[in-house]
Structures are given as C-alpha cells and as structure tokens.
Design a protein around this motif. Structure first.
Motif, mmCIF file in Angstrom:
data_model
loop_
_atom_site.group_PDB
_atom_site.id
_atom_site.type_symbol
_atom_site.label_atom_id
_atom_site.label_comp_id
_atom_site.label_asym_id
_atom_site.label_seq_id
_atom_site.Cartn_x
_atom_site.Cartn_y
_atom_site.Cartn_z
ATOM 1 N N PHE A 154 11.980 -5.181 -19.264
ATOM 2 C CA PHE A 154 12.345 -4.102 -18.275
ATOM 3 C C PHE A 154 12.876 -4.122 -17.164
ATOM 4 O O PHE A 154 13.225 -3.701 -16.183
ATOM 5 N N LEU A 155 12.488 -5.312 -16.203
ATOM 6 C CA LEU A 155 13.549 -6.075 -15.701
ATOM 7 C C LEU A 155 15.069 -5.939 -15.562
ATOM 8 O O LEU A 155 15.509 -6.958 -16.267
ATOM 9 N N PRO A 156 15.607 -6.148 -14.359
ATOM 10 C CA PRO A 156 17.184 -6.618 -14.538
ATOM 11 C C PRO A 156 17.368 -8.065 -14.453
ATOM 12 O O PRO A 156 17.926 -8.388 -15.609
ATOM 13 N N ASN A 157 16.747 -9.016 -14.675
ATOM 14 C CA ASN A 157 16.415 -10.449 -14.907
ATOM 15 C C ASN A 157 15.543 -11.065 -15.836
ATOM 16 O O ASN A 157 15.020 -12.033 -15.931
ATOM 17 N N ALA A 158 15.337 -9.962 -17.158
ATOM 18 C CA ALA A 158 14.481 -10.565 -18.275
ATOM 19 C C ALA A 158 14.868 -11.663 -18.098
ATOM 20 O O ALA A 158 13.424 -12.511 -19.138
ATOM 21 N N LYS A 159 15.750 -11.371 -19.160
ATOM 22 C CA LYS A 159 16.451 -13.054 -19.628
ATOM 23 C C LYS A 159 15.881 -14.679 -18.947
ATOM 24 O O LYS A 159 15.053 -15.356 -19.272
ATOM 25 N N GLN A 160 15.727 -14.190 -17.321
ATOM 26 C CA GLN A 160 15.799 -15.670 -16.994
ATOM 27 C C GLN A 160 13.936 -15.409 -16.143
ATOM 28 O O GLN A 160 13.092 -16.835 -16.927
ATOM 29 N N VAL A 161 13.474 -14.639 -16.662
ATOM 30 C CA VAL A 161 11.739 -14.008 -16.473
ATOM 31 C C VAL A 161 11.108 -15.196 -17.947
ATOM 32 O O VAL A 161 10.431 -16.032 -18.032
ATOM 33 N N GLY A 162 11.507 -14.735 -19.363
ATOM 34 C CA GLY A 162 11.112 -14.899 -20.833
ATOM 35 C C GLY A 162 12.167 -16.649 -20.500
ATOM 36 O O GLY A 162 10.740 -17.327 -20.629
ATOM 37 N N LYS A 163 12.804 -16.970 -19.623
ATOM 38 C CA LYS A 163 13.269 -18.617 -20.072
ATOM 39 C C LYS A 163 12.110 -19.083 -19.340
ATOM 40 O O LYS A 163 11.551 -19.957 -20.065
ATOM 41 N N ARG A 164 11.336 -18.371 -18.296
ATOM 42 C CA ARG A 164 11.243 -19.046 -17.596
ATOM 43 C C ARG A 164 9.333 -19.431 -17.955
ATOM 44 O O ARG A 164 8.570 -20.068 -17.912
ATOM 45 N N LYS A 165 8.683 -18.496 -19.162
ATOM 46 C CA LYS A 165 7.415 -18.276 -19.128
ATOM 47 C C LYS A 165 7.924 -19.326 -20.284
ATOM 48 O O LYS A 165 6.341 -19.659 -21.143
ATOM 49 N N VAL A 166 8.943 -19.330 -21.576
ATOM 50 C CA VAL A 166 8.628 -19.979 -22.055
ATOM 51 C C VAL A 166 8.700 -21.575 -22.017
ATOM 52 O O VAL A 166 7.820 -22.159 -22.391
ATOM 53 N N ASP A 167 9.629 -22.178 -20.816
ATOM 54 C CA ASP A 167 9.343 -23.135 -20.467
ATOM 55 C C ASP A 167 7.697 -23.576 -20.323
ATOM 56 O O ASP A 167 7.340 -24.381 -20.193
ATOM 57 N N LEU A 168 7.144 -22.609 -19.528
ATOM 58 C CA LEU A 168 5.848 -22.698 -19.165
ATOM 59 C C LEU A 168 5.266 -23.392 -20.440
ATOM 60 O O LEU A 168 4.234 -23.542 -20.076
ATOM 61 N N CYS A 169 5.443 -22.564 -21.389
ATOM 62 C CA CYS A 169 4.970 -22.520 -22.182
ATOM 63 C C CYS A 169 5.099 -23.942 -22.967
ATOM 64 O O CYS A 169 3.623 -24.416 -23.265
ATOM 65 N N THR A 170 5.805 -23.925 -22.742
ATOM 66 C CA THR A 170 6.050 -24.922 -23.789
ATOM 67 C C THR A 170 5.745 -26.923 -22.180
ATOM 68 O O THR A 170 4.678 -27.723 -23.656
ATOM 69 N N GLN A 171 5.601 -26.724 -21.097
ATOM 70 C CA GLN A 171 4.402 -27.916 -20.425
ATOM 71 C C GLN A 171 3.280 -27.906 -21.300
ATOM 72 O O GLN A 171 2.699 -28.775 -20.903
ATOM 73 N N HIS A 172 2.675 -26.717 -21.658
ATOM 74 C CA HIS A 172 0.922 -27.009 -21.697
ATOM 75 C C HIS A 172 1.063 -26.973 -23.509
ATOM 76 O O HIS A 172 -0.072 -26.598 -24.044
ATOM 77 N N GLY A 173 2.017 -26.941 -24.389
ATOM 78 C CA GLY A 173 2.452 -27.144 -25.378
ATOM 79 C C GLY A 173 2.231 -26.177 -26.556
ATOM 80 O O GLY A 173 1.561 -26.601 -27.862
ATOM 81 N N PHE A 174 2.530 -25.435 -26.143
ATOM 82 C CA PHE A 174 2.890 -24.110 -26.973
ATOM 83 C C PHE A 174 3.928 -23.588 -27.295
ATOM 84 O O PHE A 174 5.337 -24.074 -26.349
ATOM 85 N N ARG A 175 4.560 -23.176 -27.896
ATOM 86 C CA ARG A 175 6.127 -22.066 -28.349
ATOM 87 C C ARG A 175 5.637 -20.917 -27.912
ATOM 88 O O ARG A 175 5.162 -19.810 -28.747
ATOM 89 N N GLY A 176 6.721 -20.754 -26.941
ATOM 90 C CA GLY A 176 6.336 -19.150 -26.225
ATOM 91 C C GLY A 176 7.684 -18.447 -27.726
ATOM 92 O O GLY A 176 8.624 -18.790 -27.606
ATOM 93 N N LEU A 177 7.281 -16.920 -27.580
ATOM 94 C CA LEU A 177 8.589 -16.349 -28.305
ATOM 95 C C LEU A 177 8.495 -15.039 -27.539
ATOM 96 O O LEU A 177 7.298 -14.503 -27.275
ATOM 97 N N PHE A 178 9.762 -14.735 -26.722
ATOM 98 C CA PHE A 178 9.533 -13.740 -25.789
ATOM 99 C C PHE A 178 11.093 -13.005 -26.520
ATOM 100 O O PHE A 178 11.711 -12.576 -26.841
ATOM 101 N N PRO A 179 10.256 -11.509 -26.805
ATOM 102 C CA PRO A 179 10.811 -10.308 -26.822
ATOM 103 C C PRO A 179 11.719 -10.391 -26.407
ATOM 104 O O PRO A 179 12.434 -9.223 -26.231
ATOM 105 N N LEU A 180 13.208 -10.550 -26.411
ATOM 106 C CA LEU A 180 14.394 -10.256 -25.668
ATOM 107 C C LEU A 180 14.709 -9.287 -26.086
ATOM 108 O O LEU A 180 15.533 -8.945 -26.872
ATOM 109 N N ASP A 181 13.987 -7.534 -26.190
ATOM 110 C CA ASP A 181 15.148 -6.481 -26.732
ATOM 111 C C ASP A 181 16.480 -6.418 -26.515
ATOM 112 O O ASP A 181 17.300 -5.865 -27.214
#
Lengths: 194, 194
Positions: free
Chosen positions: A12-39
C-alpha cells in the motif's frame, strides 16, 4: 534455494515496488528467494474491480503455495493490529503447516498499543465499547505470536521512523538472520518449493 | 453432523458466553454442530500470561482442525477491518482447503468504510499517511472475500444495532441458511469431522 513469501502492507506504500525490490535483494543476500506480491502489477481483467480483486487473491494464493516460509510484516496498520491481508496469509501458512516468521516497526505489547490507540489509561482492561483488551503480554492478537511460536519461527520488533516506517527495514534485516539460522538447521525445508 | 468453527470478536464481548451459546443453538437448529472458542474458559496455566495466550492458540487450532467449515464474524473491529484473530482463522481454513463463510454487521464496501473511519472524502484514493485504499468494491481486504468466493462460501452483511451489534445476529442467521444449502449439496463435507 528456500523461497520466502514476503507478506505485508508494504503493497500500500506509494513506492511499493522499490520497497519490494529492496526486500527481495536483502533476501538474496541471506540465501533466500523472496517472493513479493506486487498487487499493483496485475492488469485489470475484464469484469471490473471485483473480478480484479478476486484475481489478485488467486495470484497471491498461487505464490504462497510456492513458498517454503512466510515472512510477514506485522507492523500496526490503521489501528492497533497488523494489516488483515497479511494476517490472512499468516493463517494460510499455519494451515499449510509451514513456518511463520514475523517483524514489526513497533515494540510495544498489544495491550499497551491498543490502549494508546484509543487514549485509554494504562490500567484499562476494556475499551470504550466495553470490549476486553487482550492481557497476554504478546505482540498482537494471540493467534499471531501463537503461530510464530508453534511453528518454530521468530518475531522481531524494532522501532522504525520516517517515510519508510511501515516497511520496518530494521526489524526485517534482523529477522532475516534468525530465519537463515532456522533454515540452515533444516535442510529439508525447501520441500514446498516448486 | 457437520461441525462449524464459530470465529469472531464475540469472545471480547462482556457477555461472550451467552452470545456463543445462542450462536451454537442457532447452528443446532440448522443442522450444524457449532464450535465456539471460549477463550475465557481456559484456566491460566503456570508460566504467566504469555504461556496462557499461547495455550489458547493451541486450543483454538485443535478446535479448528475438528471443524468442517469456518463461519467467521468479519464485522469491523477497532478500525475499518475485521478482527485479526478471526482473520488469521479464516486464513487457516483456506490453507486447509476447507470452506469459508462470513458475515458482518456493516454493509458498506471496504473503501467507503476506510474513508469513513478516517474522515476522508468520498474520492480519496489514499489515506492521510499516503497509503493506498483498496478500490475493488469488496467487503474488506481482498484476501477475505477472495477466500470466501474461491471456496464456494457466502458472505452476508447486514446492519446490526444496539449492545449486541458486534455479534451481528441478523447477518449470522441469514448466512446459516446459505451454509445449510451449501452443506446439503455436499454430503461428503463432513470428512474433516473427527
């Protein structure tokens, strides 16, 4: 690779895509594949807004089924409790028997936060409508920490501030470390991964 | 006999036991066995309030596993959305692949109710924090009507008033009729019943 469903009101954030991308990147750095529901990425299907909303439901459910773990942003949303869309998804993973990890931008207990929301004093055991306030010294309604604890997950609450407050990056980074420890000790965790 | 898990914020009412009893009686009249999670009935175990809360979680999960269907009171609770404990349980049933039925004391759409809650005008597409307001012409966050629709269930919203408002008996009685029709057409529904 372990897949993580990134649930949260971040969509619901105005910059949802950016926030999602950053969280997915942080997941990758920790060895996870992040799945972000970009409504917001779904094109509106024929049938109008209701059909659109229901199609997003189907997309989110499909994405959840592909994830081994849920990592849920349970920061308070428009009231003392977490966003109900996110909470639904936590319940869904509990129903599937998969681990639940959670984080929040607010480190108060649920009773204190509920009282603060409604301007009640620190001894109030009911709200202004006479409805009881949970008294279990937990982070939110007992079903949420209940699911985290019962599944062996972790919940990290850490204050966040500023325009990114709702994204709760401080707690997110910390819970990722806990989740990595959990995953490393369970090599069979990725069975749900398709 | 089909078992129905009666989820809802009714447990926070001062007369929760009475309300639960009346709902269970109405279930019986419609051919269902109603299971009502009377949080307040558990004696406090050793270990203090946290342990108590987590024990209630375990009890509720056990009761949910014994139910064929969830019938959830999704009336707004301390904000524009439903109670998160109830929403968690709806997600749990969706994760189990079992039908979801819902009812509410508020017949406004989610967008209108959200705007009303925060005093926003009828054209607002974001709240005061700049967070988007769902625009899908649905009853609450899309995951809730999504789960009801995807499972073949029904959602009845009907205004309630007075001290029993939160119990939403008007909508409850109406959705029971729909649920009976659903159950009668599915003789194998009670497979989950143990």
């Amino acid at each position: 690779m372990r897949s993580v469903y990134l649930a949260g009101p971040d969509v619901f954030l105005p910059n949802a895509k950016q926030v999602g991308k950053r969280k997915v990147d942080l997941c990758t750095q920790h060895g996870f594949r992040g799945l972000f529901p970009l409504d917001n990425e779904l094109d509106e299907p024929p049938g109008g807004p209701r059909a659109h909303g229901l199609a997003i439901y189907g997309g989110n459910v499909e994405m959840m089924r592909r994830a081994d773990v849920i990592l849920a942003n349970l920061s308070p949303f428009r009231g003392p409790s977490a966003d109900v869309g996110t909470v639904f998804e936590v319940g869904f993973f509990a129903g599937l028997g998969r681990p639940v990890f959670a984080y929040s931008n607010d480190s108060r207990g649920f009773a204190e936060r509920t009282r603060d929301s409604f301007g009640l004093d620190a001894t109030a055991s009911v709200d202004k409508a006479g409805l009881s306030i949970e008294r279990f010294d937990l982070q939110d309604n007992l079903m949420l920490p209940g699911a985290v604890t019962a599944s062996g997950g972790s919940w990290v609450s850490k204050e966040s501030k500023g325009t990114q407050k709702l994204a709760a990056f401080e707690a997110f980074e910390e819970v990722l470390v806990a989740m990595r420890g959990f995953a490393d000790s369970r090599p069979t965790l990725a069975v749900a991964n398709r």
